[in-house]
Write an enzyme that holds these catalytic residues in place. Structure first.
Site, PDB file in Angstrom:
ATOM      1  N   SER A 241      22.644 -31.422 -20.625  1.00  0.00           N
ATOM      2  CA  SER A 241      21.289 -31.987 -20.656  1.00  0.00           C
ATOM      3  C   SER A 241      21.204 -33.493 -20.860  1.00  0.00           C
ATOM      4  O   SER A 241      20.477 -33.984 -21.720  1.00  0.00           O
ATOM      5  CB  SER A 241      20.421 -31.266 -21.686  1.00  0.00           C
ATOM      6  OG  SER A 241      19.102 -31.310 -21.229  1.00  0.00           O
TER       7      SER A 241
ATOM      8  N   ASP B 242      15.710 -27.719 -23.776  1.00  0.00           N
ATOM      9  CA  ASP B 242      16.503 -28.950 -23.899  1.00  0.00           C
ATOM     10  C   ASP B 242      15.732 -30.046 -24.635  1.00  0.00           C
ATOM     11  O   ASP B 242      16.231 -30.662 -25.574  1.00  0.00           O
ATOM     12  CB  ASP B 242      16.897 -29.475 -22.511  1.00  0.00           C
ATOM     13  CG  ASP B 242      17.767 -28.491 -21.766  1.00  0.00           C
ATOM     14  OD1 ASP B 242      18.085 -27.431 -22.334  1.00  0.00           O
ATOM     15  OD2 ASP B 242      18.116 -28.776 -20.608  1.00  0.00           O
TER      16      ASP B 242
HETATM   17  P1  ADP Z   1      22.142 -32.410 -16.886  1.00  0.00           P
HETATM   18  O1  ADP Z   1      20.797 -32.527 -17.540  1.00  0.00           O
HETATM   19  O2  ADP Z   1      22.739 -31.051 -17.035  1.00  0.00           O
HETATM   20  O3  ADP Z   1      23.097 -33.459 -17.280  1.00  0.00           O
HETATM   21  P2  ADP Z   1      20.567 -32.963 -14.550  1.00  0.00           P
HETATM   22  O4  ADP Z   1      20.839 -32.878 -13.094  1.00  0.00           O
HETATM   23  O5  ADP Z   1      19.404 -32.219 -15.083  1.00  0.00           O
HETATM   24  O6  ADP Z   1      21.916 -32.569 -15.306  1.00  0.00           O
HETATM   25  O7  ADP Z   1      20.341 -34.485 -14.960  1.00  0.00           O
HETATM   26  C1  ADP Z   1      21.242 -35.492 -14.557  1.00  0.00           C
HETATM   27  C2  ADP Z   1      20.461 -36.690 -14.066  1.00  0.00           C
HETATM   28  O8  ADP Z   1      19.777 -37.326 -15.161  1.00  0.00           O
HETATM   29  C3  ADP Z   1      21.338 -37.789 -13.493  1.00  0.00           C
HETATM   30  O9  ADP Z   1      21.691 -37.532 -12.159  1.00  0.00           O
HETATM   31  C4  ADP Z   1      20.423 -38.991 -13.623  1.00  0.00           C
HETATM   32  O10 ADP Z   1      19.445 -38.984 -12.602  1.00  0.00           O
HETATM   33  C5  ADP Z   1      19.718 -38.720 -14.956  1.00  0.00           C
HETATM   34  N1  ADP Z   1      20.476 -39.399 -16.029  1.00  0.00           N
HETATM   35  C6  ADP Z   1      21.243 -38.814 -16.989  1.00  0.00           C
HETATM   36  N2  ADP Z   1      21.813 -39.733 -17.802  1.00  0.00           N
HETATM   37  C7  ADP Z   1      21.398 -40.939 -17.336  1.00  0.00           C
HETATM   38  C8  ADP Z   1      21.649 -42.289 -17.738  1.00  0.00           C
HETATM   39  N3  ADP Z   1      22.445 -42.609 -18.767  1.00  0.00           N
HETATM   40  N4  ADP Z   1      21.038 -43.274 -17.004  1.00  0.00           N
HETATM   41  C9  ADP Z   1      20.224 -42.977 -15.988  1.00  0.00           C
HETATM   42  N5  ADP Z   1      19.962 -41.735 -15.579  1.00  0.00           N
HETATM   43  C10 ADP Z   1      20.532 -40.717 -16.229  1.00  0.00           C
HETATM   44 MG    MG Z   2      19.053 -31.443 -16.981  1.00  0.00          MG
END
Ligand code: ADP
Ligand code: MG
Length: 381
Positions: A114, A160
């Site tokens: 998440s 989450d």
């Molecule tokens: P999860 O929540 O399981 O990690 P998701 O697909 O729901 O997977 O979310 C991932 C997305 O969240 C990334 O592709 C990006 O768009 C955004 N994201 C996560 N961390 C960052 C960050 N540090 N900076 C910018 N965007 C982020």
């Molecule tokens: Mg997610």
């Protein structure tokens, strides 16, 4: 592009999370039992003199800027998450002054820990602080969920955002997703003192995940509707029993039946897991995790070969009490309950076996339960 900043920046961080038990139950009024983990997204927000909102991330190239009062819709890019939060704040009448928001973090992206909700919660708290405002935990979590549902377009449940906001260190968080009642369940009782939570990142994600998630949600909704028609007092699947489901079997597709069976048995497992944790019974908790995996694999059908291999291998290793797929599925991470003294050997053996079988390097993270973003903010205040 450079901007003129004034005032010291406000820095807020929000953790990632791992779900111990209660998978896919959070959009049908069910129970979940996640904990916050020591991986963080930091949002650093500085007031700008220019009348703009500017978004940057250390994890992504480029920046996104819009005029204050702008109303652009989603771009299908990383900045949709913080911009979605800004839109939700604007809808509530919160109008942050011009800002530069800079994200950075170490929550693995797209691994089921998440990172998305940790971006939302950190961004939301930072924008609120800049506006001189605050929100109670449940409203903050619901606002961030709406940002992801309505702006990003991802139909996630409330788990989450809620755990990332409201968790306490040393505790899992039992959440009733129907009414957001919650209980901090200690993780240091009796035999639990001797165990560690080990997350194993398979580093695979199968492309069917997004479509399959939507399909399963529909199958659940259809099953739930059939059950409500037959049993008028049912609010949602969170209330339903297996006997009631069996009475409806002929009126729904075999897929809807299996998806509903996963939800109903999973809710029961979360209740039992709470008992096991309060009793400090690591063995009972581990067995529930293994049963949950079997149900995710066979009834919800959201596992995959790599994850099944990690779970099957883990439960054969010394010191392992239980293992299962955690997160949305079709790849991502497993969560394992492992005797503290066996953790190093466990991690090495599991990673070696995985590399030998799939020629992919898995990563393991040994995690204690940390504070959610609000408890951390209070501690620092
Ligand atoms: P999860 O929540 O399981 O990690 P998701 O697909 O729901 O997977 O979310 C991932 C997305 O969240 C990334 O592709 C990006 O768009 C955004 N994201 C996560 N961390 C960052 C960050 N540090 N900076 C910018 N965007 C982020
Ligand atoms: Mg997610």
């Amino acid at each position: 592009m450079s901007f003129s900043l004034h005032r010291d920046p406000i820095v807020v961080r929000a953790p990632g999370r791992v779900n111990l038990l209660g998978e896919h139950t959070d959009y049908t009024g069910g129970l979940v039992l996640p904990m916050a983990i020591p991986f963080y997204t930091t949002a650093r927000v500085s007031a700008l003199n220019e009348s703009q909102y500017v978004f940057r991330s250390a994890q992504f190239e480029g920046e996104y800027a819009e005029p204050v009062g702008g109303s652009a819709t989603r771009y299908k890019a990383w900045h949709d998450y913080p911009v979605g939060v800004l839109r939700q704040l604007q809808e509530r009448g919160v109008a942050p002054p011009s800002f530069l928001l800079e994200l950075s973090g170490n929550v693995p992206l797209g691994a089921g820990l998440s990172s998305s909700a940790s971006v939302e919660v950190a961004s939301c708290l930072a924008m609120l602080a800049l506006s001189g405002q605050a929100l109670p935990a449940n409203e903050l979590a619901l606002l961030c969920q709406r940002a992801e549902n309505d702006f990003v377009g991802s139909p996630c449940g409330i788990m989450d955002q809620f755990v990332i906001t409201a968790a306490h260190a040393g505790h899992a968080l039992l959440i009733s997703t129907r009414d957001l009642q919650f209980e901090h369940v200690p993780m240091n009782t009796g035999g639990l003192r001797e165990i560690s939570v080990v997350i194993c990142n398979s580093h695979v994600k199968h492309s069917i995940a997004a479509g399959a998630y939507g399909e399963r949600r529909k199958q659940l909704e259809v099953g739930q509707a059939v059950m409500r028609e037959r049993f008028a007092s049912l609010r949602d699947l969170g209330d339903a029993t297996l006997e009631q489901l069996q009475a409806c079997e002929a009126s729904m597709s075999p897929e809807s039946f299996k998806r509903c069976r996963h939800i109903i048995t999973e809710n029961a497992r979360v209740r039992q897991a709470r008992e096991a944790m309060l009793a400090g019974d690591a063995q009972a908790l581990g067995k529930l995790m293994v049963a949950a995996h079997t149900s995710e694999r066979d009834d919800f059908e959201c596992s995959c070969e790599e994850i099944d291999f990690l779970v099957d291998t883990a439960i054969g290793l010394r010191g392992c009490f239980g293992a299962r797929l955690t997160g949305g599925g079709f790849g991502g991470c497993t969560v394992n309950l492992v005797a503290r003294e066996a953790v190093t050997e466990f991690c090495e053996t599991l990673k070696d076996a995985y590399r030998t079988r799939f020629d992919v390097s898995a990563e393991t993270y040994v995690c204690e339960a940390v504070d959610g973003a609000l408890a951390e903010q209070e501690r620092q205040a």
